[in-house]
Design an enzyme around this catalytic site. Sequence first.
Site, PDB file in Angstrom:
ATOM      1  N   GLU A 293       4.737  61.402  11.937  1.00 31.78           N
ATOM      2  CA  GLU A 293       3.899  62.586  12.154  1.00 31.78           C
ATOM      3  C   GLU A 293       4.705  63.767  12.699  1.00 31.78           C
ATOM      4  O   GLU A 293       4.386  64.325  13.739  1.00 31.78           O
ATOM      5  CB  GLU A 293       2.730  62.240  13.078  1.00 31.78           C
ATOM      6  CG  GLU A 293       1.825  61.169  12.476  1.00 31.78           C
ATOM      7  CD  GLU A 293       0.566  60.877  13.299  1.00 31.78           C
ATOM      8  OE1 GLU A 293       0.629  61.004  14.520  1.00 31.78           O
ATOM      9  OE2 GLU A 293      -0.457  60.521  12.687  1.00 31.78           O
ATOM     10  N   ASP A 372      -5.019  53.046  11.271  1.00 27.46           N
ATOM     11  CA  ASP A 372      -5.021  53.741  12.551  1.00 27.46           C
ATOM     12  C   ASP A 372      -6.291  53.501  13.355  1.00 27.46           C
ATOM     13  O   ASP A 372      -7.123  54.389  13.461  1.00 27.46           O
ATOM     14  CB  ASP A 372      -4.841  55.251  12.297  1.00 27.46           C
ATOM     15  CG  ASP A 372      -4.460  56.002  13.562  1.00 27.46           C
ATOM     16  OD1 ASP A 372      -4.139  55.354  14.556  1.00 27.46           O
ATOM     17  OD2 ASP A 372      -4.480  57.242  13.533  1.00 27.46           O
ATOM     18  N   GLU A 400     -10.833  56.752  20.201  1.00 27.43           N
ATOM     19  CA  GLU A 400     -10.654  57.877  19.284  1.00 27.43           C
ATOM     20  C   GLU A 400     -11.588  57.805  18.075  1.00 27.43           C
ATOM     21  O   GLU A 400     -12.274  58.767  17.755  1.00 27.43           O
ATOM     22  CB  GLU A 400      -9.194  57.926  18.813  1.00 27.43           C
ATOM     23  CG  GLU A 400      -8.945  59.015  17.785  1.00 27.43           C
ATOM     24  CD  GLU A 400      -7.486  59.111  17.354  1.00 27.43           C
ATOM     25  OE1 GLU A 400      -6.658  58.314  17.824  1.00 27.43           O
ATOM     26  OE2 GLU A 400      -7.177  59.992  16.525  1.00 27.43           O
TER      27      GLU A 400
END
Length: 686
Positions: A293, A372, A400
């Site tokens: 990332e 993820d 998240e």
Amino acid sequence: YASTAYQAWLRYEKLPAELAEAYVQLCSKIYAAGNVAEDPVLRSAQEELLEGLQAMLGQQPELTDTAGDAALLAGTLDEPEIAGLIDKDEAAKVDEEGYLLHTVISGGSRKLVIAGTTSKGVLYGVFHFLRILQTRGRIDNLSVIENPANKLRMINHWDNMDGSIERGYAGESIFYRDHAFIEDLSRIRDYARLMAAVQLNAVVINNVNVHETETKLITKEFLPQVARVAEVFRAYGIRLYLSINFAAPIQAGGLETADPLDPQVRRWWQDRAKEIYEHVPDFGGFLVKADSEHRPGPFTYGRDHADGANMLAEALEPYGGIVIWRCFVYNCMQDWRDRSTDRAKAAYDHFRPLDGRFHERVILQIKNGPMDFQVREPVSPLFGGLTRTNQMLELQITQEYTGQQIHLCYLVPQWKEVVDFDTYAAGEGSTVARTVSGELFNRPLGGFAGVANIGNDENWTGHLLAQANFYGYGRLAWKPTLTSEEITDEWVRITFGHDPQVVETISRMLLESWSIYENYTAPLGVGWMVNPGHHYGPNVDGYEYSRWGTYHFADCHGIGVDRTVKTGTGYTAQYHEPHASRYESLEECPDELLLFFHHVPYTHVLHSGKTVIQHIYDTHFEGVEQAAELVERWRSLEGKIDAERYESVLERLLEQAEHAKEWRDVINTYFYRKSGIADQHGRKIY
Ligand code: GCW
């Protein structure tokens, strides 16, 4: 901060008189062996023991200098007064961080011994002992020996020095504010206690995305402050680690390169290591997110992950430090039109070819799933792909993708599925738990890492019930064989007391919450469908035409990602048998993962007997009803829980119930419009 919510699992509620009476005989006179004044860990153990007993029994226990007078003795096993009471063979079973709790008869009287090989073991023994009282167990006939399954039981903080927390849902950082360390360390001390109580022993205090200021944490500018924080954790047996920026030699050192094979770069890291250990003699090591990332890494210089990790490990080795290298590496600049690239395959493709090349003091940290932290994913095949490399399991305690601590989503049942998953890497019984502990392939290092869900909110976790995720994570990292039910029952009793209705209601709410959340969000393992960026709330196509490699491929005929060898991306081949064939086969693939592995028509019939489209409608209607029921179940406890905690949870549950409707309607409407197939039960779809 004296509130009950703040105290979390260390609230030491006063016991009813009859119970206190039963305990008091063994708890009123204490002998603390060893040099308590000079050993900060023993000091913490003693303080905790006295405070816990005083609070629960309602009377101050007496410390005595004469072992013979004491009923409760605590200390390391090499202290003569302790050794004299414990069978040598029993003592030999206690590992470096382990402990025993034994009730023995000596000189005609009953005594209770809390002993460890090291001070840390004593501290853990004390916390275990206090937990027995909190859960109202018996202590008159104890014969407990516990050793940790995992050497490293770690928390990763994604805290930034400006005070923000990446993916934090419980306020701001407890470590930093305005690009500096917070002066008052008392909250960090309370946090260290909470960690030690669940026997966690390692903490990374800054985000894996290391920004400008944080790059300098490993320099003179901040090391004195890092040392202060490390000291607080040290007293609770917790080692401090830092996330580093792979380009730090350039950004903080003024060099022109960060090439891991460049002699000047290597020297720079060696100098850093030396300086760090001058400030923090027991510094744990580095956590590294590289070439992931947009973070810098060895790829820039034509080097690979092993070159990068080994260079750092060699710098830390003289001081006993380690390198934890993350495997969350994938192409985040994918073209959605490119159907041959599959993000799920990336970690395995990058790291399996490097198996055996990593330094002994490097651990690869692998997220539980190949994508993820979605509500449902298969277990990462990389766990079965490495046999000559230290491995660590990364779990996301912070929610998240699972409701951001507004929705109730208790993750212990999900984590249990992960740790119990059999990779078959060395035949049957090759579970993830045995892989990451190092046992399976006889690796020197390994363990668990969990991304923290705490912040400076009064109750630590925003949603009070999200405390259970932190607690459960610690318990599992110590002992992955515990069941979800055991952990849940323990946490509920400690947190809310022993009223059977309270225990039963909250336990069931927790245990069912993951499946409820899954019901009204992304179906059948396909994941995502969230708003881009912040990741809260439904947006079916939010990531569909983006660069992140997270697609569901829904059209008017069907949905799902074909990851088979035969017609898809070939991902299923990364598993050992029997999983490879099971996931490859449309008939055998488990329903809950169907759309992760296969692209199917909406009319495909699941094992459950329902079509995919009807399953989507049914689970979304049901999920909303279940979310509403959570509110009612909680309301049934009004008056049995203090008003403050009652109200704060109620508020979140109401918000969840409302927001679940948004999920239901967005998802159902989307698929109704795509498929044109009506709900069999004629319910309202927009
Ligand atoms: O889950 C994703 C998050 C990022 C995170 C990244 C990672 C810390 O959305 O916020 O960055 O994973 O794990 O590195």
